[in-house]
Design a protein around this motif. Structure first.
Motif, PDB file in Angstrom:
ATOM      1  N   ARG A  24       0.861  -1.184   0.000  1.00 27.82           N
ATOM      2  CA  ARG A  24       0.000   0.000   0.000  1.00 27.82           C
ATOM      3  C   ARG A  24       0.892   1.226   0.000  1.00 27.82           C
ATOM      4  O   ARG A  24       1.306   1.704   1.055  1.00 27.82           O
ATOM      5  N   ALA A  25       1.217   1.713  -1.176  1.00 23.96           N
ATOM      6  CA  ALA A  25       2.123   2.855  -1.273  1.00 23.96           C
ATOM      7  C   ALA A  25       1.468   4.106  -0.703  1.00 23.96           C
ATOM      8  O   ALA A  25       2.128   4.960  -0.129  1.00 23.96           O
ATOM      9  N   LEU A  26       0.136   4.224  -0.884  1.00 20.83           N
ATOM     10  CA  LEU A  26      -0.608   5.332  -0.284  1.00 20.83           C
ATOM     11  C   LEU A  26      -1.819   4.730   0.408  1.00 20.83           C
ATOM     12  O   LEU A  26      -2.533   3.912  -0.173  1.00 20.83           O
ATOM     13  N   PRO A  44      10.618   9.720   4.744  1.00 22.78           N
ATOM     14  CA  PRO A  44      11.719   8.807   4.468  1.00 22.78           C
ATOM     15  C   PRO A  44      11.485   8.037   3.170  1.00 22.78           C
ATOM     16  O   PRO A  44      10.382   8.043   2.623  1.00 22.78           O
ATOM     17  N   SER A  45      12.519   7.375   2.697  1.00 22.31           N
ATOM     18  CA  SER A  45      12.445   6.614   1.459  1.00 22.31           C
ATOM     19  C   SER A  45      11.333   5.568   1.530  1.00 22.31           C
ATOM     20  O   SER A  45      11.168   4.905   2.544  1.00 22.31           O
ATOM     21  N   GLY A  46      10.556   5.484   0.450  1.00 20.42           N
ATOM     22  CA  GLY A  46       9.516   4.455   0.384  1.00 20.42           C
ATOM     23  C   GLY A  46       8.210   4.829   1.056  1.00 20.42           C
ATOM     24  O   GLY A  46       7.308   4.005   1.146  1.00 20.42           O
ATOM     25  N   CYS A  47       8.064   6.097   1.489  1.00 22.12           N
ATOM     26  CA  CYS A  47       6.841   6.458   2.208  1.00 22.12           C
ATOM     27  C   CYS A  47       5.703   6.820   1.256  1.00 22.12           C
ATOM     28  O   CYS A  47       4.579   7.050   1.685  1.00 22.12           O
ATOM     29  N   GLY A  48       5.981   6.894  -0.041  1.00 24.87           N
ATOM     30  CA  GLY A  48       4.905   7.135  -0.997  1.00 24.87           C
ATOM     31  C   GLY A  48       4.898   8.516  -1.635  1.00 24.87           C
ATOM     32  O   GLY A  48       3.935   8.889  -2.309  1.00 24.87           O
ATOM     33  N   LYS A  49       5.965   9.284  -1.482  1.00 22.22           N
ATOM     34  CA  LYS A  49       6.010  10.646  -2.032  1.00 22.22           C
ATOM     35  C   LYS A  49       5.902  10.634  -3.548  1.00 22.22           C
ATOM     36  O   LYS A  49       5.074  11.339  -4.132  1.00 22.22           O
ATOM     37  N   THR A  50       6.755   9.828  -4.186  1.00 17.94           N
ATOM     38  CA  THR A  50       6.741   9.768  -5.649  1.00 17.94           C
ATOM     39  C   THR A  50       5.397   9.262  -6.146  1.00 17.94           C
ATOM     40  O   THR A  50       4.854   9.769  -7.137  1.00 17.94           O
ATOM     41  N   THR A  51       4.854   8.276  -5.448  1.00 17.40           N
ATOM     42  CA  THR A  51       3.568   7.715  -5.856  1.00 17.40           C
ATOM     43  C   THR A  51       2.488   8.796  -5.861  1.00 17.40           C
ATOM     44  O   THR A  51       1.718   8.905  -6.815  1.00 17.40           O
ATOM     45  N   LEU A  52       2.441   9.619  -4.816  1.00 20.36           N
ATOM     46  CA  LEU A  52       1.434  10.675  -4.757  1.00 20.36           C
ATOM     47  C   LEU A  52       1.625  11.656  -5.917  1.00 20.36           C
ATOM     48  O   LEU A  52       0.656  12.075  -6.570  1.00 20.36           O
TER      49      LEU A  52
HETATM   50  N1  LIG Z   1       5.452   0.291  -9.712  1.00 20.60           N
HETATM   51  C1  LIG Z   1       5.534  -0.200  -8.468  1.00 20.60           C
HETATM   52  N2  LIG Z   1       5.324  -1.513  -8.232  1.00 20.60           N
HETATM   53  C2  LIG Z   1       5.383  -2.015  -6.983  1.00 20.60           C
HETATM   54  N3  LIG Z   1       5.642  -1.289  -5.884  1.00 20.60           N
HETATM   55  C3  LIG Z   1       5.860   0.015  -6.040  1.00 20.60           C
HETATM   56  C4  LIG Z   1       5.819   0.635  -7.335  1.00 20.60           C
HETATM   57  N4  LIG Z   1       6.083   1.954  -7.185  1.00 20.60           N
HETATM   58  C5  LIG Z   1       6.281   2.136  -5.868  1.00 20.60           C
HETATM   59  N5  LIG Z   1       6.142   0.987  -5.168  1.00 20.60           N
HETATM   60  C6  LIG Z   1       6.265   0.843  -3.722  1.00 20.60           C
HETATM   61  O1  LIG Z   1       5.481   1.832  -3.102  1.00 20.60           O
HETATM   62  C7  LIG Z   1       6.142   2.382  -1.978  1.00 20.60           C
HETATM   63  C8  LIG Z   1       6.270   3.877  -2.132  1.00 20.60           C
HETATM   64  O2  LIG Z   1       7.131   4.166  -3.201  1.00 20.60           O
HETATM   65  P1  LIG Z   1       7.502   5.642  -3.633  1.00 20.60           P
HETATM   66  O3  LIG Z   1       8.336   5.552  -4.843  1.00 20.60           O
HETATM   67  O4  LIG Z   1       6.280   6.463  -3.708  1.00 20.60           O
HETATM   68  O5  LIG Z   1       8.397   6.108  -2.404  1.00 20.60           O
HETATM   69  P2  LIG Z   1       9.145   7.492  -2.179  1.00 20.60           P
HETATM   70  O6  LIG Z   1       8.564   8.094  -0.966  1.00 20.60           O
HETATM   71  O7  LIG Z   1       9.136   8.302  -3.416  1.00 20.60           O
HETATM   72  O8  LIG Z   1      10.621   6.987  -1.854  1.00 20.60           O
HETATM   73  P3  LIG Z   1      12.043   7.608  -2.272  1.00 20.60           P
HETATM   74  O9  LIG Z   1      12.341   8.700  -1.306  1.00 20.60           O
HETATM   75  O10 LIG Z   1      12.960   6.436  -2.083  1.00 20.60           O
HETATM   76  O11 LIG Z   1      11.950   8.062  -3.688  1.00 20.60           O
HETATM   77  C9  LIG Z   1       7.469   1.648  -1.877  1.00 20.60           C
HETATM   78  O12 LIG Z   1       7.340   0.634  -0.919  1.00 20.60           O
HETATM   79  C10 LIG Z   1       7.675   1.090  -3.241  1.00 20.60           C
HETATM   80  O13 LIG Z   1       8.404  -0.110  -3.170  1.00 20.60           O
END
Ligand SMILES: Nc1ncnc2c1ncn2[C@@H]1O[C@H](COP(=O)(O)OP(=O)(O)OP(=O)(O)O)[C@@H](O)[C@H]1O
Ligand SMILES: [Mg+2]
Lengths: 353, 267
Positions: A24-26, A44-52
C-alpha cells in the motif's frame, strides 16, 4: 498565495500488486494544496512521495479515492490532458532535441502558434539564464544547467501546478543551495503552485510554505515549517523534523509524572493514562540540582558554536541539551556532575505515539 | 590491488591463438580478393594484375539480372521485416507483460533456431502448393521467405534499443501534452531510428547472403547473386566469381560497419 484549493486528494489509496505481496504505497491520503503555495512532501524513502506525485500527474491511476484540480475530478484524466507539469528526478530531457526545442515541446504539443512558442521559449531561456545555450544538445550541459532546462521546459506551458520529484538530489551541496534559492525565486515570479518532494528536512524547512510529513503511505501532519517544528503531532514527526527528547510518564492534571517520581508541567494535560512529551534540545536549560529535574552529565559533544550535553535522569532516561559552547566552558561542566534541568516556557509538547 | 579478476587475455598463449584464429578467418578471404585481380584464367596461378574479371562480370547479363534480383529481394525483405520487427519490438517492450509473451519471442526468433534446410524444404513444399493453386510464379515467394528469416535480425537491435531507452522520456512527453501518437512520432521514433536503421541493414545483409532457402524456393530463372555463383562453380570456375564475391564482400563490410556505428553505445 490564497486560500483557494488547487489540488485536492481525497481518501486516495494506491496499492501495488495483489494478495499477500501487496504494497500500500498510499493509504487513505487526504490533503488540500492551495493555489500559489510552495508545498513540500517530506518523508523517508519508500513512504509514498513519488507515488502521490505520479497520481497527481496522471502517470498512475489510484486504487481508490479521487483527485481534484480546481474542484474538477481529474482522477482518470490522462497526463497529456492535465494542466500539470513535472520536473523529473532524472530530468528526462529529450536527447535528440536542443535546449530550445526541449523547452518548446510542451507549447508545440498544445498547438500554440509558432510566434507564441518562440516568444515564450525565449522568455523561459531568459528566466533560467540559459540564453547562450539555446542551440546546444542537452548532453552538452552540466548537471545544474540540465536541471534549469528541465525547469524551464516544465514551466513553459504555464501549468497550474508544477510537480518536482527530488529535483536537487543529483546536485552537489553548493549547487543545491543555489538551486534552492533559484527555485524559490521562480516560484514567486511565476506564482505557480509547486509541489516539491524531498527527504531532506532542512531543504523542506527552508523552502516551503507548508509541509506534509509522510510515513508509511500516510500523511502524518500538514503545516508550516514552524508549526510542525514547534507542535509536532506525533513521535514520528517530532523525531523526523529536527532532534528532540521524549519523556514518558503518567498523565496528571497539567503535569506529567515521570518514572523518577518527579513532575514536569504540561499545560492542558488531562489526568489519566500514560503520555509522551517532546522537548527540543535547545529548550533544555541547566540549573542548580535543587532547582529542576535531577540529572547527571554524561558525554559532552562539541559542535563549534554548540555543544550537545547528554544528561541522564535518575531513572536512566537520556535527555540532550544543546548549549552555546562558551556557556559550557564557563560553567565548567564535567562528566558525572550533578545538575538540574528546566525546560523553556511552552517547550514541552504533548505528542501522540 | 592484491588480486586481479580472471582475464582471458592474460592466459599464456592467448596472443598466438588469437593471431592464428585471425589468419584462419581472413587469409582465405584475402586470397579471394587478391585473385579477383588476377589476369590469368586460373584461380590458383597468379598472372599479373588486371581488372578484367570485374569488367566481365559487369558485362555479363546474367550477373546483372541476378544483382538486380538480389537487390530487389534484399531491399523488399529488409523493408518488410524491419516494419514487422519494429511493431513486434514495440509490442513486446512497450506494453504490460502479457501471457504468451515468451511464445511470441520464440516465434519471432524461430528462424535462428530451426535448421535452415528444414525451413527451406518446408517453404518449397508450401509455396509449391500455392504456386499450383494460384499460378503466380513471381519474386513474391522469395521476398516472403527472406522477410521471414530476416525478421529476428531486424528485431534484435530494435528491441535492444527500445529496452535501453529511458521510459521517463515517454512519460515526460505525455506530461508535456503529447498524445500517445505524438509521443511515438516525436520522441520514441526519433530515438529508435538508429536501431531501426541497424536492423534494416542487418536484414539486408542477411538476405543478400542467403543461398539455401533461395535455392529451394526460387522458380526457374530467379537466380540471385549467391545462387548464380553456386551455379557457376558447378560449371567453369573463373576469377569472375572472385570478382563478384569481392563486390558482395565490399557491400557487406560497408553495411556492417555502419551497423556497428549505429548500435555502438554513445558516451
Ligand atoms: N510500480 C511499483 N510496483 C510495486 N511497488 C511500487 C511501485 N512503485 C512504488 N512501489 C512501492 O510503493 C512504496 C512507495 O514508493 P515511492 O516511490 O512512492 O516512495 P518514495 O517516498 O518516493 O521513496 P524515495 O524517497 O525512495 O523516492 C514503496 O514501498 C515502493 O516499493
Ligand atoms: Mg521517490
Amino acid at each position: 498565495m490564497s486560500d483557494t484549493v488547487t489540488i485536492s486528494a481525497r481518501n486516495v489509496v494506491k496499492a501495488f500488486g495483489q494478495g499477500a505481496g501487496q504494497v500500500r504505497a498510499l493509504d487513505d491520503v487526504s490533503v488540500n494544496i492551495r493555489q500559489g503555495e510552495f508545498f513540500t512532501l517530506l518523508g523517508p524513502s519508500g513512504c509514498g512521495k513519488t507515488t502521490l506525485l505520479r497520481l497527481i500527474a496522471g502517470f498512475e491511476m489510484p486504487t481508490g479515492g479521487t483527485i481534484l484540480l480546481d474542484g474538477a475530478d481529474i482522477t482518470t484524466q490522462p497526463p497529456n490532458k492535465r494542466p500539470v507539469n513535472t520536473v523529473f528526478q532524472s530530468y528526462a530531457l529529450f536527447p535528440h532535441l536542443t535546449v530550445a526545442q526541449n523547452i518548446a515541446f510542451g507549447l508545440e504539443m498544445l498547438g500554440k502558434p509558432a510566434s507564441e512558442v518562440k516568444a515564450r521559449t525565449a522568455a523561459m531561456l531568459a528566466l533560467v539564464k540559459l540564453e547562450a545555450m539555446a542551440g546546444r544538445k542537452t548532453s552538452q550541459l552540466s548537471g545544474g544547467q540540465q536541471q534549469r532546462v528541465a525547469l524551464a521546459r516544465a514551466l513553459a506551458p504555464q501549468p497550474k501546478v508544477l510537480l518536482l520529484d527530488e529535483p536537487l538530489s543529483a546536485l552537489d551541496l553548493k549547487l543545491r543551495k543555489e538551486m534552492q534559492i533559484e527555485l524559490k525565486r521562480l516560484q514567486l515570479e511565476t506564482g505557480i503552485t509547486f509541489i516539491f518532494v524531498t527527504h531532506d528536512q532542512e531543504e523542506a524547512l527552508t523552502m516551503s510554505d507548508r509541509i506534509a510529513v509522510m510515513s508509511a503511505g500516510k500523511i502524518q501532519q500538514v503545516g508550516s515549517a514552524k508549526e510542525i517544528y514547534i507542535h509536532p503531532k506525533n513521535r514520528f514527526v517530532a523525531s523526523f523534523i529536527g532532534e528532540t527528547n521524549f519523556l514518558h510518564g503518567k498523565a496528571e492534571a497539567g503535569a506529567l509524572r515521570l518514572g523518577t517520581g518527579e513532575r514536569v508541567e504540561v499545560p492542558g494535560l488531562a489526568a489519566g493514562g500514560e503520555a509522551t512529551v517532546s522537548v527540543r534540545p535547545e529548550q533544555v536549560r541547566l540549573v542548580l540540582p535543587s532547582d529542576g529535574l535531577k540529572a547527571t552529565v554524561g558525554a559532552l559533544v562539541y559542535f563549534g558554536t554548540d555543544t550537545h550535553c547528554h544528561l541522564h535522569l535518575a531513572d536512566g532516561t537520556e535527555v540532550v541539551a544543546r548549549l552555546q559552547s562558551p556557556a559550557t566552558g564557563e560553567a565548567g561542566l564535567a562528566q558525572g556532575q550533578a545538575v538540574g534541568l528546566r525546560f523553556a516556557e511552552g517547550a514541552v509538547q504533548r505528542v501522540e505515539d | 590491488m592484491a588480486e586481479r579478476g580472471f582475464q582471458i587475455s592474460r592466459l599464456p598463449g592467448f596472443a598466438t591463438v588469437a593471431i592464428g584464429a585471425f589468419v584462419l578467418l581472413y587469409l582465405p578471404i584475402l586470397t579471394l580478393v587478391v585473385y579477383s585481380f588476377n589476369a590469368s584464367n586460373s584461380v590458383a596461378v597468379w598472372g599479373g594484375f588486371s581488372l578484367h574479371w570485374y569488367a566481365d562480370a559487369w558485362a555479363n547479363e546474367d550477373v546483372k539480372a541476378a544483382t538486380v534480383r538480389s537487390l530487389v529481394i534484399g531491399v523488399s525483405a529488409a523493408f518488410l521485416s524491419t516494419i514487422l520487427a519494429t511493431l513486434a519490438a514495440l509490442g513486446t517492450t512497450r506494453r504490460r507483460a502479457f501471457k504468451g509473451q515468451t511464445l511470441i519471442y520464440v516465434v519471432i526468433n524461430q528462424p535462428l533456431m530451426v535448421p535452415e534446410i528444414v525451413t527451406a524444404v518446408a517453404l518449397m513444399i508450401f509455396f509449391g502448393i500455392i504456386k499450383v493453386a494460384t499460378g503466380y510464379q513471381g519474386l513474391g515467394y522469395l521476398i516472403a521467405a527472406h522477410t521471414a528469416f530476416c525478421l529476428p535480425f531486424a528485431y534484435l537491435p530494435i528491441r535492444a534499443r527500445l529496452e535501453s531507452m529511458d521510459l521517463a522520456l515517454e512519460t515526460a512527453a505525455a506530461d508535456l501534452y503529447a498524445s500517445p501518437w505524438q509521443t511515438f512520432r516525436r520522441v520514441t521514433l526519433p530515438l529508435l531510428a538508429p536501431g531501426i536503421m541497424a536492423g534494416a541493414m542487418l536484414a539486408f545483409v542477411i538476405s543478400l547472403d542467403d543461398v539455401v532457402i533461395t535455392e529451394f524456393v526460387k522458380s526457374g530463372g530467379q537466380d540471385t547473386l549467391p545462387t548464380y555463383m553456386l551455379g557457376q562453380l558447378r560449371r567453369s570456375f573463373t576469377p569472375e566469381v572472385n570478382a563478384i564475391s569481392t563486390m558482395l564482400l565490399a557491400v557487406t563490410v560497408v553495411l556492417l560497419t555502419a551497423f556497428f556505428l549505429l548500435t555502438r553505445k554513445k558516451d
